[in-house]
Motif scaffolding. Structure first.
Motif, PDB file in Angstrom:
ATOM      1  N   PHE A 144     -85.463  30.597 -39.179  1.00 54.21           N
ATOM      2  CA  PHE A 144     -84.519  29.480 -39.110  1.00 54.21           C
ATOM      3  C   PHE A 144     -84.584  28.797 -37.749  1.00 54.21           C
ATOM      4  O   PHE A 144     -84.576  27.581 -37.638  1.00 54.21           O
ATOM      5  CB  PHE A 144     -83.122  30.045 -39.392  1.00 54.21           C
ATOM      6  N   GLN A 145     -84.660  29.622 -36.683  1.00 57.78           N
ATOM      7  CA  GLN A 145     -84.711  29.068 -35.326  1.00 57.78           C
ATOM      8  C   GLN A 145     -86.011  28.317 -35.053  1.00 57.78           C
ATOM      9  O   GLN A 145     -86.035  27.386 -34.249  1.00 57.78           O
ATOM     10  CB  GLN A 145     -84.551  30.182 -34.292  1.00 57.78           C
ATOM     11  N   SER A 146     -87.075  28.715 -35.729  1.00 56.41           N
ATOM     12  CA  SER A 146     -88.391  28.148 -35.399  1.00 56.41           C
ATOM     13  C   SER A 146     -88.906  27.193 -36.471  1.00 56.41           C
ATOM     14  O   SER A 146     -90.109  27.026 -36.628  1.00 56.41           O
ATOM     15  CB  SER A 146     -89.406  29.279 -35.201  1.00 56.41           C
ATOM     16  N   LEU A 147     -87.989  26.604 -37.261  1.00 62.07           N
ATOM     17  CA  LEU A 147     -88.415  25.613 -38.238  1.00 62.07           C
ATOM     18  C   LEU A 147     -89.220  24.496 -37.560  1.00 62.07           C
ATOM     19  O   LEU A 147     -88.894  24.082 -36.454  1.00 62.07           O
ATOM     20  CB  LEU A 147     -87.198  25.002 -38.937  1.00 62.07           C
ATOM     21  N   ARG A 148     -90.261  24.048 -38.238  1.00 65.21           N
ATOM     22  CA  ARG A 148     -91.110  23.001 -37.687  1.00 65.21           C
ATOM     23  C   ARG A 148     -91.031  21.763 -38.571  1.00 65.21           C
ATOM     24  O   ARG A 148     -90.940  21.876 -39.790  1.00 65.21           O
ATOM     25  CB  ARG A 148     -92.565  23.488 -37.596  1.00 65.21           C
ATOM     26  N   PHE A 149     -91.047  20.597 -37.939  1.00 68.29           N
ATOM     27  CA  PHE A 149     -90.994  19.344 -38.672  1.00 68.29           C
ATOM     28  C   PHE A 149     -92.150  18.440 -38.238  1.00 68.29           C
ATOM     29  O   PHE A 149     -92.564  18.463 -37.078  1.00 68.29           O
ATOM     30  CB  PHE A 149     -89.683  18.586 -38.406  1.00 68.29           C
ATOM     31  N   THR A 150     -92.637  17.672 -39.187  1.00 72.35           N
ATOM     32  CA  THR A 150     -93.520  16.558 -38.883  1.00 72.35           C
ATOM     33  C   THR A 150     -92.704  15.290 -39.026  1.00 72.35           C
ATOM     34  O   THR A 150     -92.190  14.998 -40.119  1.00 72.35           O
ATOM     35  CB  THR A 150     -94.716  16.525 -39.832  1.00 72.35           C
ATOM     36  N   ILE A 151     -92.536  14.523 -37.941  1.00 76.83           N
ATOM     37  CA  ILE A 151     -91.716  13.313 -37.965  1.00 76.83           C
ATOM     38  C   ILE A 151     -92.644  12.100 -37.843  1.00 76.83           C
ATOM     39  O   ILE A 151     -93.241  11.872 -36.794  1.00 76.83           O
ATOM     40  CB  ILE A 151     -90.680  13.315 -36.824  1.00 76.83           C
ATOM     41  N   HIS A 152     -92.767  11.345 -38.925  1.00 76.25           N
ATOM     42  CA  HIS A 152     -93.659  10.187 -38.972  1.00 76.25           C
ATOM     43  C   HIS A 152     -92.956   8.937 -38.419  1.00 76.25           C
ATOM     44  O   HIS A 152     -91.734   8.890 -38.348  1.00 76.25           O
ATOM     45  CB  HIS A 152     -94.083   9.917 -40.418  1.00 76.25           C
ATOM     46  N   PRO A 153     -93.732   7.927 -38.037  1.00 73.73           N
ATOM     47  CA  PRO A 153     -93.121   6.615 -37.750  1.00 73.73           C
ATOM     48  C   PRO A 153     -92.348   6.145 -38.978  1.00 73.73           C
ATOM     49  O   PRO A 153     -92.647   6.550 -40.104  1.00 73.73           O
ATOM     50  CB  PRO A 153     -94.325   5.715 -37.467  1.00 73.73           C
ATOM     51  N   LEU A 154     -91.359   5.292 -38.757  1.00 75.74           N
ATOM     52  CA  LEU A 154     -90.445   4.901 -39.822  1.00 75.74           C
ATOM     53  C   LEU A 154     -91.173   4.163 -40.946  1.00 75.74           C
ATOM     54  O   LEU A 154     -91.610   3.036 -40.804  1.00 75.74           O
ATOM     55  CB  LEU A 154     -89.332   4.011 -39.260  1.00 75.74           C
ATOM     56  N   VAL A 155     -91.300   4.864 -42.064  1.00 73.97           N
ATOM     57  CA  VAL A 155     -91.819   4.282 -43.298  1.00 73.97           C
ATOM     58  C   VAL A 155     -90.938   4.844 -44.399  1.00 73.97           C
ATOM     59  O   VAL A 155     -90.929   6.052 -44.624  1.00 73.97           O
ATOM     60  CB  VAL A 155     -93.293   4.661 -43.555  1.00 73.97           C
ATOM     61  N   ILE A 156     -90.176   4.003 -45.066  1.00 71.99           N
ATOM     62  CA  ILE A 156     -89.222   4.487 -46.049  1.00 71.99           C
ATOM     63  C   ILE A 156     -89.944   4.761 -47.357  1.00 71.99           C
ATOM     64  O   ILE A 156     -90.161   3.867 -48.181  1.00 71.99           O
ATOM     65  CB  ILE A 156     -88.076   3.486 -46.274  1.00 71.99           C
ATOM     66  N   ASP A 157     -90.323   6.025 -47.545  1.00 69.72           N
ATOM     67  CA  ASP A 157     -90.889   6.468 -48.809  1.00 69.72           C
ATOM     68  C   ASP A 157     -90.600   7.964 -48.952  1.00 69.72           C
ATOM     69  O   ASP A 157     -89.925   8.561 -48.127  1.00 69.72           O
ATOM     70  CB  ASP A 157     -92.392   6.156 -48.901  1.00 69.72           C
ATOM     71  N   GLY A 158     -91.139   8.547 -49.990  1.00 74.70           N
ATOM     72  CA  GLY A 158     -90.830   9.950 -50.281  1.00 74.70           C
ATOM     73  C   GLY A 158     -91.419  10.934 -49.298  1.00 74.70           C
ATOM     74  O   GLY A 158     -91.022  12.106 -49.283  1.00 74.70           O
ATOM     75  N   ASP A 159     -92.366  10.519 -48.473  1.00 70.86           N
ATOM     76  CA  ASP A 159     -93.013  11.425 -47.532  1.00 70.86           C
ATOM     77  C   ASP A 159     -92.473  11.251 -46.109  1.00 70.86           C
ATOM     78  O   ASP A 159     -93.141  11.595 -45.138  1.00 70.86           O
ATOM     79  CB  ASP A 159     -94.528  11.172 -47.520  1.00 70.86           C
ATOM     80  N   LEU A 160     -91.280  10.707 -45.976  1.00 66.57           N
ATOM     81  CA  LEU A 160     -90.749  10.359 -44.661  1.00 66.57           C
ATOM     82  C   LEU A 160     -90.633  11.563 -43.740  1.00 66.57           C
ATOM     83  O   LEU A 160     -91.046  11.536 -42.588  1.00 66.57           O
ATOM     84  CB  LEU A 160     -89.378   9.701 -44.828  1.00 66.57           C
ATOM     85  N   ILE A 161     -90.034  12.642 -44.207  1.00 64.49           N
ATOM     86  CA  ILE A 161     -89.912  13.868 -43.408  1.00 64.49           C
ATOM     87  C   ILE A 161     -90.390  15.027 -44.255  1.00 64.49           C
ATOM     88  O   ILE A 161     -89.928  15.219 -45.376  1.00 64.49           O
ATOM     89  CB  ILE A 161     -88.453  14.119 -42.964  1.00 64.49           C
ATOM     90  N   ILE A 162     -91.323  15.782 -43.730  1.00 60.63           N
ATOM     91  CA  ILE A 162     -91.940  16.877 -44.473  1.00 60.63           C
ATOM     92  C   ILE A 162     -91.903  18.136 -43.631  1.00 60.63           C
ATOM     93  O   ILE A 162     -92.322  18.148 -42.473  1.00 60.63           O
ATOM     94  CB  ILE A 162     -93.402  16.551 -44.837  1.00 60.63           C
TER      95      ILE A 162
END
Length: 414
Positions: A144-162
Motif C-alpha cells: 500500500f505504501q509503495s503503490l506506483r502510478f504512471t501519470i500521463h499528460p492531460l488526455v481525457i480518455d480511459g487510459d488517463l491514470i493506470i
C-alpha cells in the motif's frame, strides 16, 4: 504399584501426566500444563503490540499523504476543474478502499486478540493464525505504501491514470495443486472453485478448502461464475454443469451441446459457449439460458475459418477473445461488442493463451509458453509485458484487488 499413566513430557519431571495438550500432542502433569499454556498466552501481548503499531501507522498515513498522492494532487490542480470528478473516483479506487480494507483487517485481528487476552485461553493454533494474519497485513501495508502510478499528460480518455501492475509483488497466498491438463478455475465474491482430482474444491481467500464434491464427469475444460444464476458453470466436453456453492450440488444443464466445447463465460445478461477446434462457433444464450433463445457467431463473424480461439471472457457489453492465427503465427486479443459483435479493438499478445478482466476495465493475458504476462488497457493499448517465474496457464481477477494465477504447480494469489 504399576500405573498406566504416561510420564510428563518435561525432561526430568517425575510426576505422572494428567492430560494431553491437543495442539502439540504432548503429555503434561498439572504443574507443567499450566506453565505450557502460560508460555502460549505470553506470546499474545507482543502480537498485540504489533497490531497496535500497524493501527498507528495507518492513522499517520491517513493524515500525511505520501509523495505519489502529492504529485497526483498537483496534477489535479494544474489540470483544472475538468478532472475533479475523475480524480475523486481514482482516489477512492486506489486509496480509500484499500485503506478501509486494511483498517477492517486490523480491527478484526485486534478484536480476536482482545478476546484471547481477556479469556486467557489461547492455544498454539491461535498464536500461529494471529502471526500469519499480522504478517499478511504487514505485507499488504508495505504494498500500500509503495503503490506506483504512471501519470500521463492531460488526455481525457480511459487510459488517463493506470496503476503499474508489473512487476507483481511476491504472492500473498500459494497452494500446491497436482498438474491438470486443463487448469480451469473461477471465483465469485467469496470463493474460488478449482478442479482438484478427484474432487471439485471450493476455496476461501486463505486457499483453505471449505467444501468438496466428487467429480466423475471427465476433463473440465473451463469454469465461470454466473452472478445472475448464483451458480458456477462448468464445461466438460459436450456437457454443461452447474455447481451451487453453498451445497456443492452438481447438476447437468439441458444446454449440453452436440459440439465439443472448450470455454464458458457469463455477463449479467448472457451465457457464452465456445466450441473446440479451428474456426469455432460462439453460442450466446440470454439468461436464464434456454435452447430457444440462442445466437450463433460463426466465422468470419468471430474469427477466420483458419483461426483458433483460445479463450473468451465476457464483460457487461463486450466479449474479449484470445485468437491465434496459424498463417501469421501471431496471437491477438480482440474486444467485441456483444450487441452487434463489432470489433472495438485488437492488440498482439505474444503467444497468449488465457485472459481476464481486471478492475478498471483493463485486461491481462497469460502466455504460458514464454512465461509472460500482458497488461492491456481498456482502450486496447498494450501497457506493459513482464516475465513470470512459472508457466501461467490461467488467470482470474478475484474481487477488486486479488489476482489469481494458475501454474503447473498450483495457484498463486497477488
Amino acid at each position: 504399584m504399576a500405573t498406566s499413566s504416561r510420564p510428563c513430557s518435561i525432561e526430568a519431571c517425575k510426576s505422572p501426566s494428567r492430560t494431553v495438550c491437543i495442539c502439540c500432542d504432548k503429555c503434561y502433569c498439572m504443574e507443567h500444563l499450566a506453565q505450557h499454556f502460560g508460555r502460549i498466552n505470553n506470546k499474545i501481548p507482543p502480537l498485540s503490540d504489533k497490531i497496535n503499531g500497524l493501527a498507528k501507522r495507518l492513522n499517520k498515513f491517513a493524515s500525511i499523504e505520501p509523495s505519489y498522492l502529492v504529485a497526483l494532487e498537483k496534477w489535479r490542480v494544474e489540470a483544472h476543474k475538468t478532472v475533479e470528478d475523475y480524480y475523486e473516483s481514482k482516489r477512492r479506487d486506489f486509496i480509500d478502499d484499500r485503506r478501509g480494507k486494511l483498517e477492517k483487517e486490523v480491527e478484526r485481528v485486534r478484536h480476536t486478540m482482545d478476546r484471547l487476552m481477556r479469556k486467557h485461553d489461547a492455544v498454539q493454533q491461535d498464536v500461529d493464525l494471529l502471526t500469519q494474519d499480522i504478517r499478511l497485513i504487514e505485507q499488504k501495508f508495505s504494498e500500500f505504501q509503495s503503490l506506483r502510478f504512471t501519470i500521463h499528460p492531460l488526455v481525457i480518455d480511459g487510459d488517463l491514470i493506470i496503476r503499474d501492475i508489473f512487476p507483481l509483488p511476491p504472492p500473498c497466498r500459494t497452494m500446491k495443486l497436482s498438474f491438470d491438463e486443463f487448469p480451469a478455475m473461477a471465483s465469485n465474491d467469496k470463493y474460488l472453485l478449482v478442479h482438484q482430482p478427484p474432487n471439485l474444491s471450493l476455496l476461501d481467500r486463505h486457499l483453505a478448502i471449505i467444501k468438496q464434491a466428487p467429480w466423475t464427469q471427465g476433463e473440465i475444460w473451463d469454469i465461470c461464475w454466473s452472478q445472475a444464476l448464483s451458480r458456477f458453470m462448468l464445461v466438460a466436453n459436450k456437457d454443461i454443469f452447474t455447481v451451487e456453492p453453498s451445497t456443492m450440488a452438481i447438476a447437468k444443464s439441458p444446454l449440453s451441446s452436440e459440439n465439443e466445447l472448450s470455454r464458458v463465460t457469463c455477463s449479467d445478461s448472457a451465457l457464452f459457449l465456445l466450441t473446440q477446434g479451428m474456426g469455432p462457433t460462439i453460442f450466446e444464450y440470454k439468461i436464464p439460458p434456454s435452447s430457444k433463445n440462442i445466437k450463433e457467431r460463426r466465422p468470419p463473424e468471430a474469427c477466420a475459418e483458419s483461426e483458433y480461439v483460445f479463450d473468451i471472457r465476457a464483460n457487461q457489453k463486450t466479449l474479449a477473445m484470445v485468437i491465434f492465427n496459424p498463417e501469421t503465427d501471431k496471437t491477438r486479443l480482440d474486444l467485441r461488442s456483444t450487441i452487434n459483435f463489432q470489433r472495438l479493438w485488437s492488440v498482439d499478445v505474444g503467444e497468449g493463451f488465457r485472459c481476464c478482466l481486471l478492475h478498471g476495465e483493463q485486461w491481462m493475458v497469460v502466455d504460458a509458453l514464454n512465461r509472460r504476462l500482458y497488461h492491456v488497457s481498456n482502450g486496447g493499448k498494450l501497457l506493459k509485458a513482464d516475465k513470470y517465474a512459472h508457466q501461467p496457464w490461467n488467470i482470474i481477477q478475484w474481487g477488486k484487488f486479488i489476482i489469481g494465477i494458475r501454474t503447473n504447480e498450483g495457484i498463486n494469489l497477488y
